[in-house]
Design an enzyme around this catalytic site. Sequence first.
Site, PDB file in Angstrom:
ATOM      1  N   ASP A   1      -1.976  13.891  54.374  1.00 28.20           N
ATOM      2  CA  ASP A   1      -1.057  14.247  53.285  1.00 28.20           C
ATOM      3  C   ASP A   1      -0.375  15.570  53.646  1.00 28.20           C
ATOM      4  O   ASP A   1      -1.011  16.520  54.106  1.00 28.20           O
ATOM      5  CB  ASP A   1      -1.831  14.376  51.964  1.00 28.20           C
ATOM      6  CG  ASP A   1      -0.907  14.379  50.765  1.00 28.20           C
ATOM      7  OD1 ASP A   1      -0.973  13.435  49.954  1.00 28.20           O
ATOM      8  OD2 ASP A   1      -0.108  15.343  50.620  1.00 28.20           O
TER       9      ASP A   1
ATOM     10  N   HIS B   1      -0.726   3.598  47.975  1.00 29.21           N
ATOM     11  CA  HIS B   1      -1.463   4.426  48.937  1.00 29.21           C
ATOM     12  C   HIS B   1      -2.797   4.825  48.338  1.00 29.21           C
ATOM     13  O   HIS B   1      -2.896   5.079  47.139  1.00 29.21           O
ATOM     14  CB  HIS B   1      -0.661   5.665  49.341  1.00 29.21           C
ATOM     15  CG  HIS B   1      -0.104   6.445  48.199  1.00 29.21           C
ATOM     16  ND1 HIS B   1       1.054   6.070  47.534  1.00 29.21           N
ATOM     17  CD2 HIS B   1      -0.542   7.568  47.572  1.00 29.21           C
ATOM     18  CE1 HIS B   1       1.308   6.929  46.569  1.00 29.21           C
ATOM     19  NE2 HIS B   1       0.349   7.846  46.554  1.00 29.21           N
TER      20      HIS B   1
ATOM     21  N   CYS C   1       7.386   3.402  53.908  1.00 26.05           N
ATOM     22  CA  CYS C   1       7.823   2.366  54.853  1.00 26.05           C
ATOM     23  C   CYS C   1       8.388   3.019  56.117  1.00 26.05           C
ATOM     24  O   CYS C   1       8.141   2.552  57.237  1.00 26.05           O
ATOM     25  CB  CYS C   1       8.884   1.464  54.234  1.00 26.05           C
ATOM     26  SG  CYS C   1       8.232   0.177  53.147  1.00 26.05           S
TER      27      CYS C   1
ATOM     28  N   GLY D   1       0.512  10.159  37.711  1.00 26.80           N
ATOM     29  CA  GLY D   1       1.259  11.072  38.575  1.00 26.80           C
ATOM     30  C   GLY D   1       1.718  10.459  39.885  1.00 26.80           C
ATOM     31  O   GLY D   1       1.941  11.179  40.856  1.00 26.80           O
TER      32      GLY D   1
ATOM     33  N   ASN E   1      -3.325   6.427  42.583  1.00 22.54           N
ATOM     34  CA  ASN E   1      -2.562   6.775  41.388  1.00 22.54           C
ATOM     35  C   ASN E   1      -1.586   5.647  41.090  1.00 22.54           C
ATOM     36  O   ASN E   1      -0.907   5.153  42.008  1.00 22.54           O
ATOM     37  CB  ASN E   1      -1.781   8.076  41.609  1.00 22.54           C
ATOM     38  CG  ASN E   1      -2.689   9.290  41.667  1.00 22.54           C
ATOM     39  OD1 ASN E   1      -3.682   9.362  40.937  1.00 22.54           O
ATOM     40  ND2 ASN E   1      -2.371  10.245  42.525  1.00 22.54           N
TER      41      ASN E   1
ATOM     42  N   THR F   1       4.014   9.474  42.632  1.00 23.12           N
ATOM     43  CA  THR F   1       5.348   9.978  42.992  1.00 23.12           C
ATOM     44  C   THR F   1       5.990   9.167  44.113  1.00 23.12           C
ATOM     45  O   THR F   1       7.208   9.195  44.267  1.00 23.12           O
ATOM     46  CB  THR F   1       5.291  11.456  43.433  1.00 23.12           C
ATOM     47  OG1 THR F   1       4.398  11.570  44.543  1.00 23.12           O
ATOM     48  CG2 THR F   1       4.822  12.351  42.296  1.00 23.12           C
TER      49      THR F   1
ATOM     50  N   HIS G   1      -5.526   7.673  48.396  1.00 25.69           N
ATOM     51  CA  HIS G   1      -5.865   9.047  48.791  1.00 25.69           C
ATOM     52  C   HIS G   1      -7.343   9.085  49.180  1.00 25.69           C
ATOM     53  O   HIS G   1      -8.192   8.520  48.479  1.00 25.69           O
ATOM     54  CB  HIS G   1      -5.697  10.003  47.604  1.00 25.69           C
ATOM     55  CG  HIS G   1      -4.299  10.197  47.114  1.00 25.69           C
ATOM     56  ND1 HIS G   1      -3.548  11.322  47.427  1.00 25.69           N
ATOM     57  CD2 HIS G   1      -3.510   9.442  46.310  1.00 25.69           C
ATOM     58  CE1 HIS G   1      -2.369  11.247  46.822  1.00 25.69           C
ATOM     59  NE2 HIS G   1      -2.320  10.118  46.134  1.00 25.69           N
TER      60      HIS G   1
ATOM     61  N   HIS H   1       5.488  -3.252  52.314  1.00 22.58           N
ATOM     62  CA  HIS H   1       5.817  -2.535  51.077  1.00 22.58           C
ATOM     63  C   HIS H   1       5.227  -3.231  49.856  1.00 22.58           C
ATOM     64  O   HIS H   1       5.526  -4.403  49.588  1.00 22.58           O
ATOM     65  CB  HIS H   1       7.333  -2.394  50.901  1.00 22.58           C
ATOM     66  CG  HIS H   1       7.675  -1.607  49.676  1.00 22.58           C
ATOM     67  ND1 HIS H   1       7.736  -0.233  49.682  1.00 22.58           N
ATOM     68  CD2 HIS H   1       7.893  -1.988  48.397  1.00 22.58           C
ATOM     69  CE1 HIS H   1       8.002   0.189  48.457  1.00 22.58           C
ATOM     70  NE2 HIS H   1       8.099  -0.861  47.646  1.00 22.58           N
TER      71      HIS H   1
HETATM   72  P1  AMP Z   1       1.054  10.191  44.595  1.00 19.81           P
HETATM   73  O1  AMP Z   1       1.298  11.363  43.710  1.00 19.81           O
HETATM   74  O2  AMP Z   1      -0.268   9.499  44.357  1.00 19.81           O
HETATM   75  O3  AMP Z   1       2.222   9.219  44.618  1.00 19.81           O
HETATM   76  O4  AMP Z   1       0.906  10.786  46.065  1.00 19.81           O
HETATM   77  C1  AMP Z   1       1.956  10.942  46.948  1.00 19.81           C
HETATM   78  C2  AMP Z   1       1.437  11.846  48.034  1.00 19.81           C
HETATM   79  O5  AMP Z   1       2.308  11.758  49.134  1.00 19.81           O
HETATM   80  C3  AMP Z   1       1.373  13.316  47.616  1.00 19.81           C
HETATM   81  O6  AMP Z   1       0.034  13.769  47.721  1.00 19.81           O
HETATM   82  C4  AMP Z   1       2.307  13.998  48.621  1.00 19.81           C
HETATM   83  O7  AMP Z   1       1.846  15.260  49.021  1.00 19.81           O
HETATM   84  C5  AMP Z   1       2.326  13.005  49.759  1.00 19.81           C
HETATM   85  N1  AMP Z   1       3.510  13.032  50.587  1.00 19.81           N
HETATM   86  C6  AMP Z   1       4.799  13.067  50.173  1.00 19.81           C
HETATM   87  N2  AMP Z   1       5.630  13.052  51.239  1.00 19.81           N
HETATM   88  C7  AMP Z   1       4.839  12.996  52.341  1.00 19.81           C
HETATM   89  C8  AMP Z   1       5.092  12.963  53.746  1.00 19.81           C
HETATM   90  N3  AMP Z   1       6.358  12.963  54.245  1.00 19.81           N
HETATM   91  N4  AMP Z   1       4.037  12.928  54.594  1.00 19.81           N
HETATM   92  C9  AMP Z   1       2.781  12.935  54.116  1.00 19.81           C
HETATM   93  N5  AMP Z   1       2.476  12.951  52.805  1.00 19.81           N
HETATM   94  C10 AMP Z   1       3.488  12.984  51.928  1.00 19.81           C
HETATM   95 ZN    ZN Z   2       7.445   1.134  51.194  1.00 22.32          ZN
END
Ligand code: AMP
Ligand code: ZN
Length: 114
Positions: free
Chosen positions: A30, A100, A7, A93, A87, A95, A102, A46
Amino acid sequence: MADCLFCKIAAGQIPAAIVHQDERLVAFKDVNPQAPMHVLIIPRRHISTLNDLADSDDALAGEMIRRAASLAREQGYEGRGYRTVFNCNADAGQTVFHVHLHVLGGRKLTWPPG
Ligand code: AMP
Ligand code: ZN
């Protein structure tokens, strides 16, 4: 959502390498790329996980997917191929809990994923 990293990126409060933005979506590189092209496409609004998409989000989800194809095409990966991944939750996984997509391209990707 106040404490959500993506966000904040969508609002311009945290810097990101933005490759596309419009009224509903933002796409950015990324920070830890897993392929020569690794872009994340997010809705500005969101939504925590794929589980939280509503019927009324069908057009939004379609825009995310079509934007993935468009960005991959711009990079020249239309023909050779690329991968799109959502994901969802722990086993996949996830995080960052702002949905989002990918988009990975530019190298041969293995299957099945790890
Ligand atoms: P996921 O594991 O599917 O939740 O992917 C989260 C992705 O966000 C990971 O590939 C991280 O490398 C990426 N990520 C985390 N923080 C940032 C950021 N500040 N800018 C760009 N990508 C990010
Ligand atoms: Zn958000």
